[in-house]
Structure formats: structure tokens, C-alpha cells
Design a protein around this motif. Structure first.
Motif, PDB file in Angstrom:
ATOM      1  N   ILE A 103       8.528   0.069   5.039  1.00 45.13           N
ATOM      2  CA  ILE A 103       8.455  -0.315   7.249  1.00 45.13           C
ATOM      3  C   ILE A 103       9.739   0.189   8.101  1.00 45.13           C
ATOM      4  N   ARG A 104       9.312   0.263   8.913  1.00 42.23           N
ATOM      5  CA  ARG A 104       9.859   1.459   9.861  1.00 42.23           C
ATOM      6  C   ARG A 104      10.694   0.217  10.231  1.00 42.23           C
TER       7      ARG A 104
ATOM      8  N   TYR B 209      13.690   3.773   7.767  1.00 46.38           N
ATOM      9  CA  TYR B 209      12.804   3.155   6.801  1.00 46.38           C
ATOM     10  C   TYR B 209      12.840   2.848   5.728  1.00 46.38           C
TER      11      TYR B 209
ATOM     12  N   TYR C 197       5.649  -8.885  16.297  1.00 47.30           N
ATOM     13  CA  TYR C 197       6.539  -9.057  15.036  1.00 47.30           C
ATOM     14  C   TYR C 197       5.952  -9.554  13.948  1.00 47.30           C
TER      15      TYR C 197
ATOM     16  N   ILE D  71       9.938  -9.111   6.897  1.00 49.07           N
ATOM     17  CA  ILE D  71      10.080  -9.749   5.847  1.00 49.07           C
ATOM     18  C   ILE D  71      10.577 -10.452   4.927  1.00 49.07           C
TER      19      ILE D  71
ATOM     20  N   THR E  21       9.969  -6.028  11.417  1.00 47.30           N
ATOM     21  CA  THR E  21       9.522  -4.820  11.648  1.00 47.30           C
ATOM     22  C   THR E  21       8.330  -5.311  12.578  1.00 47.30           C
TER      23      THR E  21
ATOM     24  N   LEU F 134       5.008  -5.014  12.982  1.00 46.88           N
ATOM     25  CA  LEU F 134       3.754  -5.040  12.647  1.00 46.88           C
ATOM     26  C   LEU F 134       3.382  -6.735  13.435  1.00 46.88           C
TER      27      LEU F 134
ATOM     28  N   VAL G 267      -0.403  -6.385   7.502  1.00 46.94           N
ATOM     29  CA  VAL G 267       0.392  -6.022   6.542  1.00 46.94           C
ATOM     30  C   VAL G 267      -0.916  -7.435   6.065  1.00 46.94           C
TER      31      VAL G 267
ATOM     32  N   LYS H  41      -2.589  -4.645   4.260  1.00 43.30           N
ATOM     33  CA  LYS H  41      -2.438  -3.747   3.245  1.00 43.30           C
ATOM     34  C   LYS H  41      -1.929  -4.460   1.700  1.00 43.30           C
TER      35      LYS H  41
END
Length: 248
Positions: free
Chosen positions: A137-138, A145, A162, A165, A174, A176, A181, A184
Motif C-alpha cells: 500500500i502507498r 510503500y 480511504y 488497514i 491509504t 483506496l 481491497v 484483491k
């Protein structure tokens, strides 16, 4: 790109080689590269360039047994299948990392079932390669990262544009969406979406009380109505039960 599995046959009996050749030709996922009736010749001529996927090998052969030969060339093939008229060698065969043991006479159905097991194993390995057990993740800095190992991932929490996590090593925010997610993690049975704003790892559940799930990091996640049936089914399947009657 050739997606077939490359095969080599080693058997001192010509009729046994011919039979396996016919079986291999009948299987659309297999391709015969070479065959040998002399194990010593096979020892010399099988090279890394052959890219062997399946090696079919007899055990009782003159000059060198299949068990001895396998110790010299096992590393050159992905799968080793022994073909023998004697069951007494089975334990020794698996001692040299054989994947299958086909007892002669070998029928087409027996051969096909064996290949099917190997193909399923091969597909599983390919799927593992396509789905690594981590992602990056950024962080807040554009060039920073952070690696997140799935075994350390406790939960994913939606925060507007956002996500938060939650891991055993800390909490990261992050840019996203929870949907990204979820895509993924799709196909990984260790994770389940239990609410519109939460995906959790089933491995980190500490307890469930009513509609509240407590995770190992003390995070309490409310169970959403939409996801309730799926989660309760999982809970029912994983709950240890007694066969005795209910106590008075």
C-alpha cells in the motif's frame, strides 16, 4: 506457448512403453518428449533442456533400478510416477519423492485418474503463483510503500475515500476503497466482509457476542444485516458441538 505437460517414459519392456505412449497421446494435456528402454541411456540423455513435467518410470530394470535412477534424475522432473508390476516397492518409491505409483497392468481409466490428480495439483500451484500472500500500500508519503502480509492482516475498515488497514504490526491509512481491497482478497477464504465498512480475517476473531465481533486487537466490529447469513453459516460450521443431550 505450449501449455501441455512434457512427459518421458523409462521402461525396459517395449510393450509397456507403447502402452503408455498410446495413453499419453490420448490425453490432450500431455506431450511425449522421449522414451527409453535402457535406464543407463536415460541417465545420460535426459537433460534440463527437456523441461520434463512428468516422468513415468518402471522399477525392475536391468543395469539400474528405477529407484536408483530416480535418485540421480528426480530433480529434472516436476512429477515422478512409478509404473510397476509389484506393490512391494511402493514405500520405497515415495521415499524418493514419487508423486504417484501405478500398479501394472495399467488401464486407461487408472492412468487418466492419475493424470487428473497431477493436473489439479499443477493448477493449484499456478493459482498460488498468481495470488501472492502479500500486497503493498502507498503511505502518506508519495514514495513510501508498506508491505502488508495477509497472515498479519486483521481487518480492513472503510473511511470514505480511504481505508484503514489493521495489522498485527500497526494501523495504516491509504487512499483506496474497500471494494478495491475486497477484489484483491477475493477467493481467499480467510477473509470475509461482515459489514459494508469492514472486511475481517477469520483467523483473528476472539469472540462473537450477538451481532458484535471482537478481533484480537480489541477492535469491535458490528455484524451487518446483509452479511449476517454468510457469517453465521461460517460460525455454525466452525463451532464444536457435542452429540450428548442438552443438560438439565
Amino acid at each position: 506457448m505450449n501449455s501441455k505437460l512434457n512427459c518421458i517414459i523409462i521402461d525396459d519392456e517395449k510393450h509397456a512403453v507403447d502402452l503408455l505412449t498410446d495413453y499419453i497421446d490420448a490425453m490432450p494435456d500431455l506431450h511425449l518428449v522421449k522414451s527409453f528402454t535402457d535406464p543407463l541411456k536415460a541417465l545420460i540423455e535426459i537433460t534440463a533442456e527437456d523441461k520434463v513435467d512428468i516422468l513415468f518410470m518402471d522399477i525392475d530394470m536391468p543395469g539400474m533400478t528405477g529407484l536408483d535412477l530416480s535418485q540421480a534424475i528426480r530433480f529434472k522432473t516436476k512429477y515422478l510416477v512409478f509404473t510397476s508390476a509389484h506393490s512391494k516397492y511402493a514405500i520405497d518409491a515415495f521415499g524418493v519423492q514419487a508423486n504417484e505409483y501405478l500398479l501394472k497392468p495399467i488401464s486407461m481409466s487408472k492412468f487418466a485418474l492419475t493424470i487428473n490428480r497431477l493436473l489439479q495439483s499443477d493448477t493449484g500451484l499456478r493459482n498460488e503463483e498468481k495470488h501472492p500472500d502479500y500486497f503493498f500500500i502507498r503511505a502518506d508519503q508519495s514514495q513510501k510503500y508498506i508491505k502488508v502480509n495477509l497472515k498479519d492482516l486483521i481487518a480492513v475498515e472503510a473511511l470514505n475515500n480511504y481505508v484503514k488497514i489493521h495489522t498485527v504490526n500497526g494501523i495504516y491509512v491509504t487512499y483506496l476503497t474497500i471494494k478495491e481491497v475486497a477484489e484483491k482478497l477475493d477467493g481467499n477464504s480467510s477473509f470475509m466482509r461482515v459489514q459494508r465498512s469492514f472486511i475481517i480475517s477469520m483467523d483473528f476473531i476472539s469472540k462473537v457476542e450477538g451481532a458484535s465481533i471482537t478481533l484480537s486487537n480489541k477492535l469491535e466490529v458490528p455484524l451487518g444485516t446483509t452479511y449476517k447469513k454468510q457469517f453465521l453459516t461460517f460460525l455454525e460450521e466452525m463451532t464444536l458441538k457435542t452429540v450428548r443431550g442438552v443438560p438439565n
